[in-house]
Design a protein around this motif. Sequence first.
Motif, PDB file in Angstrom:
ATOM      1  N   SER A   1      33.359  34.513  45.237  1.00 27.86           N
ATOM      2  CA  SER A   1      34.548  34.407  44.392  1.00 27.86           C
ATOM      3  C   SER A   1      34.189  34.863  42.988  1.00 27.86           C
ATOM      4  O   SER A   1      33.048  34.694  42.545  1.00 27.86           O
ATOM      5  CB  SER A   1      35.054  32.958  44.365  1.00 27.86           C
ATOM      6  OG  SER A   1      35.616  32.607  45.618  1.00 27.86           O
ATOM      7  N   LYS A   2      35.142  35.427  42.285  1.00 26.60           N
ATOM      8  CA  LYS A   2      34.857  36.040  40.988  1.00 26.60           C
ATOM      9  C   LYS A   2      35.494  35.241  39.844  1.00 26.60           C
ATOM     10  O   LYS A   2      36.659  35.408  39.527  1.00 26.60           O
ATOM     11  CB  LYS A   2      35.349  37.485  40.977  1.00 26.60           C
ATOM     12  CG  LYS A   2      34.665  38.371  42.021  1.00 26.60           C
ATOM     13  CD  LYS A   2      35.231  39.772  42.016  1.00 26.60           C
ATOM     14  CE  LYS A   2      34.523  40.652  43.031  1.00 26.60           C
ATOM     15  NZ  LYS A   2      34.783  40.209  44.430  1.00 26.60           N
ATOM     16  N   PHE A   3      34.679  34.376  39.258  1.00 29.43           N
ATOM     17  CA  PHE A   3      35.107  33.648  38.060  1.00 29.43           C
ATOM     18  C   PHE A   3      34.729  34.415  36.795  1.00 29.43           C
ATOM     19  O   PHE A   3      35.115  34.041  35.700  1.00 29.43           O
ATOM     20  CB  PHE A   3      34.440  32.267  38.024  1.00 29.43           C
ATOM     21  CG  PHE A   3      34.846  31.355  39.143  1.00 29.43           C
ATOM     22  CD1 PHE A   3      35.960  30.540  39.025  1.00 29.43           C
ATOM     23  CD2 PHE A   3      34.114  31.304  40.326  1.00 29.43           C
ATOM     24  CE1 PHE A   3      36.339  29.688  40.056  1.00 29.43           C
ATOM     25  CE2 PHE A   3      34.486  30.452  41.361  1.00 29.43           C
ATOM     26  CZ  PHE A   3      35.605  29.650  41.226  1.00 29.43           C
ATOM     27  N   TYR A   4      33.906  35.458  36.964  1.00 29.36           N
ATOM     28  CA  TYR A   4      33.327  36.205  35.844  1.00 29.36           C
ATOM     29  C   TYR A   4      32.425  35.294  35.014  1.00 29.36           C
ATOM     30  O   TYR A   4      32.391  35.362  33.786  1.00 29.36           O
ATOM     31  CB  TYR A   4      34.417  36.832  34.968  1.00 29.36           C
ATOM     32  CG  TYR A   4      35.368  37.717  35.732  1.00 29.36           C
ATOM     33  CD1 TYR A   4      34.877  38.655  36.652  1.00 29.36           C
ATOM     34  CD2 TYR A   4      36.742  37.627  35.544  1.00 29.36           C
ATOM     35  CE1 TYR A   4      35.742  39.470  37.369  1.00 29.36           C
ATOM     36  CE2 TYR A   4      37.614  38.441  36.265  1.00 29.36           C
ATOM     37  CZ  TYR A   4      37.106  39.367  37.164  1.00 29.36           C
ATOM     38  OH  TYR A   4      37.972  40.174  37.884  1.00 29.36           O
TER      39      TYR A   4
ATOM     40  N   GLN B   1      47.783  40.675  40.956  1.00 22.12           N
ATOM     41  CA  GLN B   1      47.350  41.062  42.288  1.00 22.12           C
ATOM     42  C   GLN B   1      45.837  41.031  42.450  1.00 22.12           C
ATOM     43  O   GLN B   1      45.332  41.054  43.576  1.00 22.12           O
ATOM     44  CB  GLN B   1      47.895  42.449  42.636  1.00 22.12           C
ATOM     45  CG  GLN B   1      49.420  42.480  42.758  1.00 22.12           C
ATOM     46  CD  GLN B   1      49.934  43.796  43.298  1.00 22.12           C
ATOM     47  OE1 GLN B   1      49.159  44.687  43.649  1.00 22.12           O
ATOM     48  NE2 GLN B   1      51.243  43.924  43.374  1.00 22.12           N
ATOM     49  N   GLN B   2      45.110  40.970  41.368  1.00 19.99           N
ATOM     50  CA  GLN B   2      43.656  40.895  41.453  1.00 19.99           C
ATOM     51  C   GLN B   2      43.162  39.509  41.868  1.00 19.99           C
ATOM     52  O   GLN B   2      41.995  39.340  42.221  1.00 19.99           O
ATOM     53  CB  GLN B   2      43.033  41.283  40.105  1.00 19.99           C
ATOM     54  CG  GLN B   2      43.127  42.763  39.795  1.00 19.99           C
ATOM     55  CD  GLN B   2      42.531  43.618  40.899  1.00 19.99           C
ATOM     56  OE1 GLN B   2      41.398  43.411  41.325  1.00 19.99           O
ATOM     57  NE2 GLN B   2      43.305  44.586  41.379  1.00 19.99           N
ATOM     58  N   LEU B   3      44.043  38.524  41.827  1.00 12.79           N
ATOM     59  CA  LEU B   3      43.641  37.173  42.215  1.00 12.79           C
ATOM     60  C   LEU B   3      43.350  37.090  43.716  1.00 12.79           C
ATOM     61  O   LEU B   3      42.556  36.255  44.143  1.00 12.79           O
ATOM     62  CB  LEU B   3      44.722  36.158  41.824  1.00 12.79           C
ATOM     63  CG  LEU B   3      44.908  35.970  40.320  1.00 12.79           C
ATOM     64  CD1 LEU B   3      46.087  35.040  40.039  1.00 12.79           C
ATOM     65  CD2 LEU B   3      43.634  35.399  39.693  1.00 12.79           C
ATOM     66  N   GLY B   4      43.980  37.950  44.507  1.00 10.91           N
ATOM     67  CA  GLY B   4      43.695  37.988  45.932  1.00 10.91           C
ATOM     68  C   GLY B   4      42.250  38.379  46.210  1.00 10.91           C
ATOM     69  O   GLY B   4      41.501  37.614  46.833  1.00 10.91           O
ATOM     70  N   PRO B   5      41.822  39.559  45.756  1.00 13.84           N
ATOM     71  CA  PRO B   5      40.422  39.946  45.950  1.00 13.84           C
ATOM     72  C   PRO B   5      39.438  38.977  45.304  1.00 13.84           C
ATOM     73  O   PRO B   5      38.319  38.803  45.801  1.00 13.84           O
ATOM     74  CB  PRO B   5      40.352  41.326  45.284  1.00 13.84           C
ATOM     75  CG  PRO B   5      41.756  41.847  45.344  1.00 13.84           C
ATOM     76  CD  PRO B   5      42.631  40.639  45.172  1.00 13.84           C
ATOM     77  N   ARG B   6      39.834  38.343  44.212  1.00 15.84           N
ATOM     78  CA  ARG B   6      38.913  37.435  43.523  1.00 15.84           C
ATOM     79  C   ARG B   6      38.733  36.103  44.251  1.00 15.84           C
ATOM     80  O   ARG B   6      37.614  35.595  44.332  1.00 15.84           O
ATOM     81  CB  ARG B   6      39.417  37.157  42.096  1.00 15.84           C
ATOM     82  CG  ARG B   6      39.276  38.320  41.133  1.00 15.84           C
ATOM     83  CD  ARG B   6      39.871  37.970  39.769  1.00 15.84           C
ATOM     84  NE  ARG B   6      39.157  36.876  39.126  1.00 15.84           N
ATOM     85  CZ  ARG B   6      39.570  36.250  38.027  1.00 15.84           C
ATOM     86  NH1 ARG B   6      40.725  36.616  37.461  1.00 15.84           N
ATOM     87  NH2 ARG B   6      38.857  35.281  37.483  1.00 15.84           N
ATOM     88  N   PHE B   7      39.820  35.565  44.808  1.00 16.52           N
ATOM     89  CA  PHE B   7      39.751  34.189  45.305  1.00 16.52           C
ATOM     90  C   PHE B   7      40.340  33.936  46.686  1.00 16.52           C
ATOM     91  O   PHE B   7      40.250  32.817  47.185  1.00 16.52           O
ATOM     92  CB  PHE B   7      40.461  33.253  44.312  1.00 16.52           C
ATOM     93  CG  PHE B   7      39.852  33.221  42.949  1.00 16.52           C
ATOM     94  CD1 PHE B   7      38.585  32.696  42.743  1.00 16.52           C
ATOM     95  CD2 PHE B   7      40.541  33.726  41.858  1.00 16.52           C
ATOM     96  CE1 PHE B   7      38.015  32.670  41.481  1.00 16.52           C
ATOM     97  CE2 PHE B   7      39.986  33.697  40.582  1.00 16.52           C
ATOM     98  CZ  PHE B   7      38.715  33.163  40.391  1.00 16.52           C
TER      99      PHE B   7
END
Length: 319
Positions: free
Chosen positions: A264-267, A251-257
């Motif tokens: 966007s969060k690629f870290y 579910q963290q892929l939504g906020p990330r991308f």
Amino acid sequence: MLKKLIFCSVFLILISCVEEDQTEKEIAQIPVELEVTRFDERFAMATEDSLENLKKEFPYLFPKRFPDSVWVEKMTDTIQLELNDAVASEFPDLKDTREELERLFQHIKYYFPASELPEVVTLTSDVDYRNQVIWTNEVLLIALDTYLGEDHELYVGIEQYISKNLNKGQIVVDVAGAFAETKLKRPSSRSFLASMIYYGKILYLKDKLVPFKTKAERMGYSEKELEWAEANEDQIWRYFVEKELLYSSDQQLGPRFLFPAPFSKFYLELDNEAPARLGQYIGWQIVRQYMSKNEVSLKEMLHADEETIFKQSNYKPSK
């Protein structure tokens, strides 16, 4: 042989452009009746004595759980008065917005001839930028106080990644997106790929419904952000594949991308350069390639599942 391939490619592009021009000429001839009601102006001039008539005319804007005293108090509330003045200043008329909405409605009638076009009602919403546009079968609500321009003083304290799209040029894009959502079901799968394709379908519909807006505007990007996404499409896709994100239900892929965010969060170090919602952008490219490589109608695309679209797109990112 190479010259022949180049010639064929150019020839196909020219044919496509001619067909698009012809389609746009046909769409421009479609008559539409755009009915716009300025509730924002009506409420700004309302008094306690006229409230009852206003409630009868716009019952859906006055929830019964609130007593009349709430609306009477709101009429003289300093923040509401400031909103009234700001909207009146930025939107003394709706000429440009009306023209763009008429063009959008023409495109809707062309691609979805059975669709009923709603009455357009403009209002203020205490700058509720999460609900700028609401499309129902009978009415289209547009909160004008969320389109005053990204540098407006009322937006102080709102994150820049949000305020950058709070301008009148985005109204028709947001309306197109709201209409598109009425034509799509939320994906049953919780996979990242399913969500990407869902948003890709919405963006593809925007391609069709508001071709007079730029790609960047349809995506809600600045030109610089769009250029970054286009230049790094191959790297973005490689990251998604190598990290095995496509079929992940994290579910963290939504906020990330997928959702609005500063980036966007690629870290990775590139995060500060990367625009938000790159998952949506990749979904858009997948749907576009699916439509360009397959003889399917717009309706068939809307009903196709993500696996069909992904496989039949034979998606290859630009390098």
